[in-house]
Scaffold this active site. Structure first.
Site, PDB file in Angstrom:
ATOM      1  N   ASN A  97       4.596  -2.814 -17.887  1.00 12.43           N
ATOM      2  CA  ASN A  97       3.554  -3.662 -17.304  1.00 12.43           C
ATOM      3  C   ASN A  97       2.531  -2.889 -16.463  1.00 12.43           C
ATOM      4  O   ASN A  97       1.354  -3.219 -16.468  1.00 12.43           O
ATOM      5  CB  ASN A  97       4.234  -4.735 -16.437  1.00 12.43           C
ATOM      6  CG  ASN A  97       3.268  -5.413 -15.502  1.00 12.43           C
ATOM      7  OD1 ASN A  97       2.469  -6.263 -15.910  1.00 12.43           O
ATOM      8  ND2 ASN A  97       3.314  -5.048 -14.219  1.00 12.43           N
ATOM      9  N   TYR A 162     -10.029   2.942 -19.565  1.00 12.91           N
ATOM     10  CA  TYR A 162      -8.989   1.905 -19.494  1.00 12.91           C
ATOM     11  C   TYR A 162      -8.854   1.230 -20.860  1.00 12.91           C
ATOM     12  O   TYR A 162      -7.745   1.070 -21.377  1.00 12.91           O
ATOM     13  CB  TYR A 162      -9.356   0.876 -18.413  1.00 12.91           C
ATOM     14  CG  TYR A 162      -8.479  -0.365 -18.386  1.00 12.91           C
ATOM     15  CD1 TYR A 162      -7.227  -0.343 -17.773  1.00 12.91           C
ATOM     16  CD2 TYR A 162      -8.909  -1.565 -18.963  1.00 12.91           C
ATOM     17  CE1 TYR A 162      -6.426  -1.484 -17.731  1.00 12.91           C
ATOM     18  CE2 TYR A 162      -8.112  -2.696 -18.929  1.00 12.91           C
ATOM     19  CZ  TYR A 162      -6.880  -2.660 -18.316  1.00 12.91           C
ATOM     20  OH  TYR A 162      -6.083  -3.787 -18.285  1.00 12.91           O
ATOM     21  N   LYS A 166      -5.568   1.060 -23.246  1.00  8.49           N
ATOM     22  CA  LYS A 166      -4.936  -0.226 -23.587  1.00  8.49           C
ATOM     23  C   LYS A 166      -4.938  -0.449 -25.102  1.00  8.49           C
ATOM     24  O   LYS A 166      -4.035  -1.103 -25.633  1.00  8.49           O
ATOM     25  CB  LYS A 166      -5.612  -1.399 -22.860  1.00  8.49           C
ATOM     26  CG  LYS A 166      -5.539  -1.367 -21.352  1.00  8.49           C
ATOM     27  CD  LYS A 166      -4.140  -1.113 -20.795  1.00  8.49           C
ATOM     28  CE  LYS A 166      -3.237  -2.312 -20.810  1.00  8.49           C
ATOM     29  NZ  LYS A 166      -1.949  -2.057 -20.099  1.00  8.49           N
ATOM     30  N   VAL A 195      -6.590 -12.598 -16.158  1.00  9.20           N
ATOM     31  CA  VAL A 195      -5.543 -13.286 -15.413  1.00  9.20           C
ATOM     32  C   VAL A 195      -5.847 -13.232 -13.913  1.00  9.20           C
ATOM     33  O   VAL A 195      -6.144 -12.161 -13.371  1.00  9.20           O
ATOM     34  CB  VAL A 195      -4.164 -12.631 -15.684  1.00  9.20           C
ATOM     35  CG1 VAL A 195      -3.060 -13.403 -14.981  1.00  9.20           C
ATOM     36  CG2 VAL A 195      -3.897 -12.558 -17.181  1.00  9.20           C
TER      37      VAL A 195
HETATM   38  N1  LIG Z   1      -4.924  -9.100 -14.624  1.00  6.22           N
HETATM   39  C1  LIG Z   1      -5.588  -9.158 -15.761  1.00  6.22           C
HETATM   40  O1  LIG Z   1      -6.573  -9.876 -15.861  1.00  6.22           O
HETATM   41  C2  LIG Z   1      -5.133  -8.363 -16.969  1.00  6.22           C
HETATM   42  C3  LIG Z   1      -5.875  -8.508 -18.138  1.00  6.22           C
HETATM   43  C4  LIG Z   1      -5.492  -7.820 -19.272  1.00  6.22           C
HETATM   44  C5  LIG Z   1      -4.389  -6.999 -19.235  1.00  6.22           C
HETATM   45  N2  LIG Z   1      -3.682  -6.863 -18.074  1.00  6.22           N
HETATM   46  C6  LIG Z   1      -2.537  -5.960 -18.119  1.00  6.22           C
HETATM   47  O2  LIG Z   1      -1.406  -6.584 -17.532  1.00  6.22           O
HETATM   48  C7  LIG Z   1      -0.643  -5.623 -16.808  1.00  6.22           C
HETATM   49  C8  LIG Z   1      -0.513  -6.060 -15.363  1.00  6.22           C
HETATM   50  O3  LIG Z   1      -1.789  -6.294 -14.860  1.00  6.22           O
HETATM   51  P1  LIG Z   1      -2.072  -6.665 -13.332  1.00  6.22           P
HETATM   52  O4  LIG Z   1      -3.432  -7.237 -13.301  1.00  6.22           O
HETATM   53  O5  LIG Z   1      -0.937  -7.400 -12.757  1.00  6.22           O
HETATM   54  O6  LIG Z   1      -2.157  -5.201 -12.706  1.00  6.22           O
HETATM   55  P2  LIG Z   1      -2.238  -4.792 -11.157  1.00  6.22           P
HETATM   56  O7  LIG Z   1      -3.134  -3.635 -11.066  1.00  6.22           O
HETATM   57  O8  LIG Z   1      -2.579  -5.975 -10.328  1.00  6.22           O
HETATM   58  O9  LIG Z   1      -0.721  -4.437 -10.867  1.00  6.22           O
HETATM   59  C9  LIG Z   1      -0.077  -3.407 -11.525  1.00  6.22           C
HETATM   60  C10 LIG Z   1       1.144  -3.007 -10.718  1.00  6.22           C
HETATM   61  O10 LIG Z   1       1.459  -1.682 -11.123  1.00  6.22           O
HETATM   62  C11 LIG Z   1       1.607  -0.886  -9.966  1.00  6.22           C
HETATM   63  N3  LIG Z   1       1.217   0.479 -10.257  1.00  6.22           N
HETATM   64  C12 LIG Z   1      -0.044   0.967 -10.410  1.00  6.22           C
HETATM   65  N4  LIG Z   1      -0.001   2.289 -10.609  1.00  6.22           N
HETATM   66  C13 LIG Z   1       1.299   2.656 -10.563  1.00  6.22           C
HETATM   67  C14 LIG Z   1       1.971   3.895 -10.675  1.00  6.22           C
HETATM   68  N5  LIG Z   1       1.305   5.035 -10.877  1.00  6.22           N
HETATM   69  N6  LIG Z   1       3.315   3.903 -10.592  1.00  6.22           N
HETATM   70  C15 LIG Z   1       4.024   2.759 -10.390  1.00  6.22           C
HETATM   71  N7  LIG Z   1       3.417   1.546 -10.258  1.00  6.22           N
HETATM   72  C16 LIG Z   1       2.082   1.508 -10.348  1.00  6.22           C
HETATM   73  C17 LIG Z   1       0.704  -1.505  -8.915  1.00  6.22           C
HETATM   74  O11 LIG Z   1       1.098  -1.139  -7.593  1.00  6.22           O
HETATM   75  C18 LIG Z   1       0.891  -2.984  -9.198  1.00  6.22           C
HETATM   76  O12 LIG Z   1       1.978  -3.529  -8.483  1.00  6.22           O
HETATM   77  C19 LIG Z   1      -1.385  -4.292 -16.964  1.00  6.22           C
HETATM   78  O13 LIG Z   1      -0.809  -3.574 -18.036  1.00  6.22           O
HETATM   79  C20 LIG Z   1      -2.788  -4.701 -17.313  1.00  6.22           C
HETATM   80  O14 LIG Z   1      -3.472  -3.719 -18.068  1.00  6.22           O
HETATM   81  C21 LIG Z   1      -4.043  -7.527 -16.941  1.00  6.22           C
END
Ligand SMILES: NC(=O)c1ccc[n+]([C@@H]2O[C@H](COP(=O)([O-])OP(=O)(O)OC[C@H]3O[C@@H](n4cnc5c(N)ncnc54)[C@H](O)[C@@H]3O)[C@@H](O)[C@H]2O)c1
Length: 255
Positions: A97, A162, A166, A195
């Site tokens: 994730n 990014y 992805k 999201v």
């Molecule tokens: N939020 C969105 O709108 C959205 C949209 C499309 C895809 N995604 C994908 O869903 C997944 C989660 O998204 P999100 O928005 O919750 O992300 P976010 O950035 O809010 O959270 C990601 C989590 O990963 C942790 N993290 C970041 N770098 C790290 C590292 N080097 N080592 C360990 N932990 C680390 C962060 O501290 C955080 O808790 C991601 O893969 C993202 O690409 C999210």
């Protein structure tokens, strides 16, 4: 949200999640624990992660195991996963994730920035899959869910590296599905739309963004982390036993 589905096959399962401390990952940790699964997760956010473990345990669910680990350090990630599997038992489910969606312009990208983006968003995903393989082979079963993104499908501006990392998620999922499938291990991608995590709301959501979402989504309303977790739970559970190598999109019908 209405009462979430209950999956008896997730009871007692061991789940490893990267980036479980906030955002979608935080919801995933709580959602798996609510199914009676034993969750282990890594993050770099210590306070938020520890507080999450407390909250989940207080709610009467199995207390998640949190370890601080920067997933760009592959040796540390491997060591952390090995220690957790030794304590908890082989993982049944892996959710890749964690990612960083830091915005950037193509003109400003340096080789170091590019490598750092790959080091967080792309490289660890392979090595976590590699790490769970022996245990899943022993069990003759497993489910791996890799988080992709709608960003590159939609040709979003403002974070091309990014998008590239992805897009690579789809390649990894499909590149592993046949080899892992021979051992009863399923590998799927879940592709979220936009999201409304706290980070997204704080950094990017304004009136123009809300109007853009309204225009782009077929469905009214905002996507929430639990909408993504619901799909991940389904793919982790035995109910999706014959689904592998696929991309499951949760984007409200984004076009
Ligand atoms: N939020 C969105 O709108 C959205 C949209 C499309 C895809 N995604 C994908 O869903 C997944 C989660 O998204 P999100 O928005 O919750 O992300 P976010 O950035 O809010 O959270 C990601 C989590 O990963 C942790 N993290 C970041 N770098 C790290 C590292 N080097 N080592 C360990 N932990 C680390 C962060 O501290 C955080 O808790 C991601 O893969 C993202 O690409 C999210």
């Amino acid at each position: 949200m209405k009462k979430p589905a209950s999956y008896p096959s997730l009871q007692g399962k061991r789940v490893f999640i990267t980036g479980g401390g906030s955002g979608i990952g935080e919801d995933l940790v709580a959602a798996f624990a609510a199914q009676g699964a034993q969750v282990a997760f890594v993050d770099i956010l210590d306070d938020a992660s520890t507080a999450l473990c407390e909250r989940v345990a207080k709610a009467g669910c199995p207390r998640p195991a949190f370890r601080h680990c920067d997933i760009s350090d592959i040796a540390a990630l491997q060591e952390t996963m090995a220690q957790l599997a030794e304590t908890l038992g082989d993982f049944d489910i892996l959710v890749n994730n964690a990612a960083s969606d830091e915005r950037h312009l193509a003109e400003d990208v340096t080789p170091a920035f590019y490598d750092q983006c790959v080091a967080i968003n792309q490289r660890p995903m392979f090595f976590t899959c590699q790490a769970v393989l022996p245990g899943m082979k022993r069990r003759g079963a497993g489910s791996i869910i890799n988080l992709g993104s709608m960003s590159w499908h939609a040709m979003n501006r403002g974070y091309p590296v990014y998008c590239a990392t992805k897009a690579a998620v789809a390649g990894l999922t499909r590149g592993l599905a046949r080899d892992f499938g021979a051992h009863g291990i399923r590998v799927n991608t879940v592709t979220p739309g936009w999201v409304m995590t706290q980070r997204q709301v704080d950094l990017w959501i304004d009136d123009a963004a809300r109007a853009g979402i309204k225009r782009a989504q077929c469905l009214p309303g905002a996507l929430m982390p639990h909408d993504v977790s619901a799909m991940v739970l389904f793919l982790a559970a035995d109910d999706s036993a014959m689904c592998t190598g696929q991309d499951f999109v949760v984007d409200g019908g984004w076009i």
